[in-house]
Motif scaffolding. Sequence first.
Motif, short mmCIF file in Angstrom:
data_model
loop_
_atom_site.label_atom_id
_atom_site.label_comp_id
_atom_site.label_asym_id
_atom_site.label_seq_id
_atom_site.Cartn_x
_atom_site.Cartn_y
_atom_site.Cartn_z
N GLU A 167 0.83 -1.20 0.00
CA GLU A 167 0.00 0.00 0.00
C GLU A 167 0.87 1.25 0.00
O GLU A 167 1.82 1.36 0.78
N VAL A 168 0.53 2.20 -0.88
CA VAL A 168 1.30 3.44 -0.99
C VAL A 168 0.90 4.39 0.14
O VAL A 168 -0.28 4.61 0.39
N LYS A 169 1.90 4.94 0.84
CA LYS A 169 1.66 5.88 1.93
C LYS A 169 2.35 7.20 1.60
O LYS A 169 3.53 7.23 1.26
N ARG A 170 1.58 8.30 1.70
CA ARG A 170 2.15 9.63 1.50
C ARG A 170 2.85 10.08 2.79
O ARG A 170 2.39 9.78 3.89
N LEU A 171 3.93 10.82 2.63
CA LEU A 171 4.71 11.26 3.76
C LEU A 171 4.71 12.77 3.88
O LEU A 171 4.72 13.48 2.87
N ASP A 172 4.75 13.28 5.12
CA ASP A 172 4.92 14.72 5.31
C ASP A 172 6.41 15.05 5.33
O ASP A 172 7.27 14.19 5.11
N GLN A 173 6.72 16.33 5.58
CA GLN A 173 8.12 16.76 5.50
C GLN A 173 8.97 16.15 6.60
O GLN A 173 10.20 16.21 6.55
N TYR A 174 8.31 15.56 7.62
CA TYR A 174 9.05 14.91 8.70
C TYR A 174 9.17 13.40 8.50
O TYR A 174 9.72 12.69 9.34
N GLY A 175 8.60 12.90 7.39
CA GLY A 175 8.63 11.48 7.13
C GLY A 175 7.47 10.71 7.73
O GLY A 175 7.44 9.48 7.68
N ASN A 176 6.50 11.42 8.30
CA ASN A 176 5.32 10.77 8.88
C ASN A 176 4.28 10.51 7.81
O ASN A 176 4.10 11.31 6.88
N VAL A 177 3.55 9.40 7.95
CA VAL A 177 2.46 9.09 7.02
C VAL A 177 1.30 10.05 7.28
O VAL A 177 0.93 10.30 8.42
N ILE A 178 0.74 10.61 6.21
CA ILE A 178 -0.41 11.50 6.34
C ILE A 178 -1.62 10.85 5.71
O ILE A 178 -1.52 10.04 4.79
N LYS A 179 -2.80 11.22 6.22
CA LYS A 179 -4.03 10.62 5.72
C LYS A 179 -4.51 11.37 4.48
O LYS A 179 -4.15 12.52 4.23
N GLY A 180 -5.37 10.72 3.74
CA GLY A 180 -5.96 11.37 2.57
C GLY A 180 -5.00 11.41 1.39
O GLY A 180 -4.03 10.68 1.30
N GLY A 181 -5.31 12.32 0.49
CA GLY A 181 -4.46 12.50 -0.68
C GLY A 181 -5.09 11.90 -1.93
O GLY A 181 -6.23 11.45 -1.89
N PRO A 182 -4.37 11.92 -3.04
CA PRO A 182 -2.98 12.37 -3.12
C PRO A 182 -2.84 13.89 -2.97
O PRO A 182 -3.78 14.62 -3.22
N TYR A 183 -1.65 14.32 -2.55
CA TYR A 183 -1.35 15.74 -2.43
C TYR A 183 -0.11 16.06 -3.26
O TYR A 183 0.78 15.22 -3.43
N TYR A 184 -0.04 17.31 -3.72
CA TYR A 184 1.09 17.78 -4.51
C TYR A 184 1.58 19.08 -3.89
O TYR A 184 0.88 19.72 -3.10
N GLN A 185 2.81 19.50 -4.27
CA GLN A 185 3.34 20.74 -3.76
C GLN A 185 4.09 21.49 -4.86
O GLN A 185 4.54 20.90 -5.83
N ASP A 186 4.22 22.80 -4.67
CA ASP A 186 4.89 23.68 -5.62
C ASP A 186 5.49 24.82 -4.81
O ASP A 186 4.77 25.52 -4.10
N TYR A 187 6.80 25.02 -4.93
CA TYR A 187 7.48 26.02 -4.12
C TYR A 187 7.44 27.41 -4.74
O TYR A 187 7.99 28.36 -4.17
N SER A 188 6.84 27.58 -5.89
CA SER A 188 6.82 28.88 -6.59
C SER A 188 5.42 29.14 -7.12
O SER A 188 5.11 28.82 -8.27
N GLU A 189 4.55 29.74 -6.29
CA GLU A 189 3.16 29.91 -6.68
C GLU A 189 2.64 31.31 -6.37
O GLU A 189 3.15 31.99 -5.47
N ILE A 190 1.60 31.70 -7.10
CA ILE A 190 0.73 32.81 -6.74
C ILE A 190 -0.68 32.26 -6.66
O ILE A 190 -1.15 31.58 -7.59
N VAL A 191 -1.35 32.53 -5.56
CA VAL A 191 -2.72 32.07 -5.35
C VAL A 191 -3.60 33.28 -5.06
O VAL A 191 -3.23 34.15 -4.26
#
Length: 492
Positions: free
Chosen positions: A235-259
């Motif tokens: 089973e695929v597990k998503r990880l946070d920046q600390y290496g912990n498994v997070i619930k839900g997802g999938p999630y994506y990130q982008d370090y250069s955005e305007i919202v």
Amino acid sequence: MNPATHSAGRSGMRRVAAVSVALATLALTQSAAVADPATNDIHSVLDSLSAHHPPMADGIERTTYSSDSSEIVVRVAVIDPDLGAISLDSTVGAGVSVKEPTTAMLATVGTTAKDAPYVGVNGGYSVSTKDEDDATGKSIPEERSVPMVTSVQEDVVQGAACLKGQNSVVLQHGRPHFTKITTTLGITSDQNTADTADDATRVVDAVNRYPGWIPFCPQEVGDRPLPFTTDANGEVKRLDQYGNVIKGGPYYQDYSEIVAFTPAYGQKTPEPRHTPFVAADDADGVEVAVDASGRVTAVKSPRGGMAIPAGGMVLQGIGDDAQSGGGAQWLRDHAMVGAKLTYTQRATDLGVVEDPTDDVDLPLDPAYPSIDVVNGTHDLMRNGKVVAEPADNVANDPRTAIGADGWGRTLLVTVTAKDQGLRRGVPIYDLAKIMEDLGAVDALNLDGGGSTTFVVDGQVKNVLSDPGGVERPVYDAVYAGRGGHGLPAGGN
């Protein structure tokens, strides 16, 4: 013939045939022993099923399907604006950033006999950060709802689409249109103080979500999935920046955005680290307030806590590297106080067939609004054919769907348990077959599970599957309201 207890004349024969097949399908889906309905005798099941037609307004037919032998109930509202002064709209209630129960959302439309919606259901999908925390135990200070994908309210994009589009229903002039929608957002400045002298236009990555954090799907080129690992069971597990498994997802990130944050957001702008499991959200960044005329009135860094001007917006940026399109640096260079910014939005109808020559922009005009867009997941039917697959989400969960039949009428449908305390429904494929049996030619699956809610005159009619029978807060709602729509320009 009493119209309160029978379908309208022109639909009577077709509806009787549809009801028989639909109810047979419903009964069979409740028995695990029935592997293939085509090989079983369904006539004895049909004999125990019945349809009830509660009275409703002109232009709205309500039907409740149930039986003593089935654990589920199907509720249907058929909306025909040709037969009454009926509108078809959606609402996000008090604001897009805070989920509310469907009844509360519909109450923001009206609560009197002159303006209250006749009937409504919960709408599309969103995610919430209310219960998330990081490895240090930091709690999110308040709920912030984020549309997972496309959302348009009164001709204003309130949630950006997936990069490759998203299954959606467009509501306009009292009719639904089922398609795939993509969005394109941008900002142009009349002020340029950067060394690179010609970069006064930039993509706006999203609307009304945290910079750097993208739920469900990529929205721009460069959005990267969060790290993941695979456990011993595969089973695929998503990880946070600390290496912990997070619930839900999938999630994506982008370090250069305007919202962009619109007035419909309903809260002050979020601060950095509001989504602590995504490292990109750590950036302090910058935000600018833009008034109704497009003028920048304030610049703030670090971002967060800014009120959104009426008729204007707030732009939040992260990313300080101008060469890689950093959003914060672009705002520093092009959005100083007094600069004039021009914001552009497009919502493009990709059509049923993936052919770029058929793409057309929705005629969004916030000054004369007529268009709402509600997102969904699985297409159930297209052009009279079931397109859901038997392998699609096979759980017997509560379901909500919206469809259109051959006469252009709208179908709002829920499938839930008959008795309180049960969590029952049907798999996605069976939901599609129910929509087919009800006469739909196009249909879309909306949010379901504990979100499934069928409201009539402000009252919940279905069994709610969350513990205690509590109504779950949702992102938006679809409803039939008082007051019809005229034909669009050029109509006959």
